[in-house]
Design a protein around this motif. Structure first.
Motif, short mmCIF file in Angstrom:
data_model
loop_
_atom_site.label_atom_id
_atom_site.label_comp_id
_atom_site.label_asym_id
_atom_site.label_seq_id
_atom_site.Cartn_x
_atom_site.Cartn_y
_atom_site.Cartn_z
N ALA A 1 0.83 -1.21 0.00
CA ALA A 1 0.00 0.00 0.00
C ALA A 1 0.87 1.26 0.00
O ALA A 1 0.55 2.25 -0.68
CB ALA A 1 -0.92 0.00 1.22
N LEU A 2 1.99 1.22 0.75
CA LEU A 2 2.90 2.37 0.77
C LEU A 2 3.50 2.59 -0.62
O LEU A 2 3.58 3.74 -1.09
CB LEU A 2 4.01 2.14 1.80
CG LEU A 2 5.14 3.17 1.80
CD1 LEU A 2 4.62 4.56 2.16
CD2 LEU A 2 6.27 2.76 2.75
N CYS A 3 3.93 1.54 -1.28
CA CYS A 3 4.50 1.67 -2.61
C CYS A 3 3.48 2.22 -3.59
O CYS A 3 3.80 3.07 -4.44
CB CYS A 3 5.04 0.32 -3.10
SG CYS A 3 6.54 -0.23 -2.23
N ASP A 4 2.24 1.77 -3.47
CA ASP A 4 1.16 2.31 -4.32
C ASP A 4 1.00 3.81 -4.07
O ASP A 4 0.83 4.60 -5.01
CB ASP A 4 -0.15 1.59 -4.04
CG ASP A 4 -0.16 0.17 -4.58
OD1 ASP A 4 0.70 -0.15 -5.42
OD2 ASP A 4 -1.02 -0.63 -4.14
N GLU A 5 1.06 4.20 -2.79
CA GLU A 5 0.91 5.62 -2.43
C GLU A 5 2.03 6.46 -3.01
O GLU A 5 1.82 7.59 -3.46
CB GLU A 5 0.88 5.74 -0.90
CG GLU A 5 0.76 7.16 -0.38
CD GLU A 5 0.88 7.22 1.13
OE1 GLU A 5 1.35 8.25 1.65
OE2 GLU A 5 0.52 6.23 1.80
N LEU A 6 3.26 5.91 -3.00
CA LEU A 6 4.42 6.63 -3.51
C LEU A 6 4.54 6.54 -5.03
O LEU A 6 5.35 7.25 -5.63
CB LEU A 6 5.70 6.09 -2.87
CG LEU A 6 5.85 6.25 -1.35
CD1 LEU A 6 7.14 5.58 -0.86
CD2 LEU A 6 5.84 7.73 -0.96
N GLY A 7 3.76 5.66 -5.64
CA GLY A 7 3.86 5.48 -7.09
C GLY A 7 5.09 4.71 -7.51
O GLY A 7 5.64 4.93 -8.60
N VAL A 8 5.53 3.77 -6.65
CA VAL A 8 6.71 2.95 -6.94
C VAL A 8 6.25 1.52 -7.21
O VAL A 8 5.52 0.93 -6.41
CB VAL A 8 7.70 2.96 -5.75
CG1 VAL A 8 8.87 2.02 -6.02
CG2 VAL A 8 8.19 4.37 -5.48
#
Length: 244
Positions: free
Chosen positions: A75-82
């Motif tokens: 979810a964090l990676c999705d938020e950062l666009g990574v």
């Protein structure tokens, strides 16, 4: 530690040891711990303003232990666009059940790095970033002195000719205490390692020893670190200090 300070430390390391070039594609190893998640934030933030354009990929090598939940990291990676890639393996089973290794950490690290590097190549990366911080640099030196009889620590930038990959360590100027502060301030979604050897290693011994030495002799960790970066160690790249 605020994000701005983290980015300042990261840029210093990247500049002084020429870690990033134009067009690089960098794989960030995400173990699930505080260090690797802080590194993800650091490179994601640096990417926004660094004069040399680069891309990042987040990769986790799943050792196969039950209960290792990566949903919050995804979810964090999705938020950062990574883009986030999980490489599922049976490394944990091989080491602890099949081979029953008495000293599992060395083989585990070798197998984990092999899987990570292979995934990085498949994703088109030319560099891989490890989340080693200042304390890791000094602890590695202590381990080398005590168990190998030489003054040595890992290099800020290393070329792996067999894989045609360059390893970089952009957090080498960041204290572990600051990483802990960053984790708390930004509520990083740390995924606790289920490894049965976690916390029972020579590395943990060196960490406790360094903590004791610095408590008894305040500032000695910083002096040791200064000795390392100014020691002309074999395999270390040329340093260009005070570049901002």
């Amino acid at each position: 530690m605020k994000l701005q300070q983290l980015l300042s430390y990261t840029r210093r390391a990247v500049d002084e040891y020429q870690m990033i070039g134009e067009g690089d594609r960098i794989a960030v190893g995400i173990s699930g711990g505080k260090d690797s998640l802080t590194l993800l934030y650091a490179l994601h933030g640096l990417k926004r303003f660094y004069p040399k354009h680069f891309e990042i990929e987040a990769i986790t090598v799943n050792l196969g232990f039950p209960g290792f939940d990566l949903s919050a990291i995804r979810a964090l990676c999705d938020e950062l666009g990574v883009r986030y890639t999980v490489v599922d393996t049976e490394i944990g089973k091989i080491i602890f059940e099949d081979r029953r290794e008495s000293n599992p950490c060395s083989l585990c690290a070798k197998m984990r790095k092999g899987s990570f590097n292979q995934a990085a190549k498949e994703l088109g990366c030319n560099k891989v970033a490890y989340a080693h911080h200042k304390d890791d640099v000094v602890e590695t030196m202590l381990l080398s002195l005590i168990f190998e009889g030489r003054f040595h620590s890992f290099s800020p930038r290393t070329y792996l000719d067999r894989m045609d990959l360059t390893v970089i360590r952009p957090m080498m100027f960041v204290d572990e205490a600051d990483v802990i502060g960053f984790k708390n301030k930004y509520a990083l979604p740390v995924a606790k390692s289920p490894c049965p050897a976690d916390g029972h290693t020579k590395r943990e011994y060196a960490k406790n020893l360094l903590r004791q030495l610095n408590r008894e002799h305040p500032g000695c960790k910083e002096r040791m670190f200064t000795a390392i970066i100014s020691g002309n160690l074999e395999g270390w790249p040329e340093r260009i200090p005070h570049v901002r």
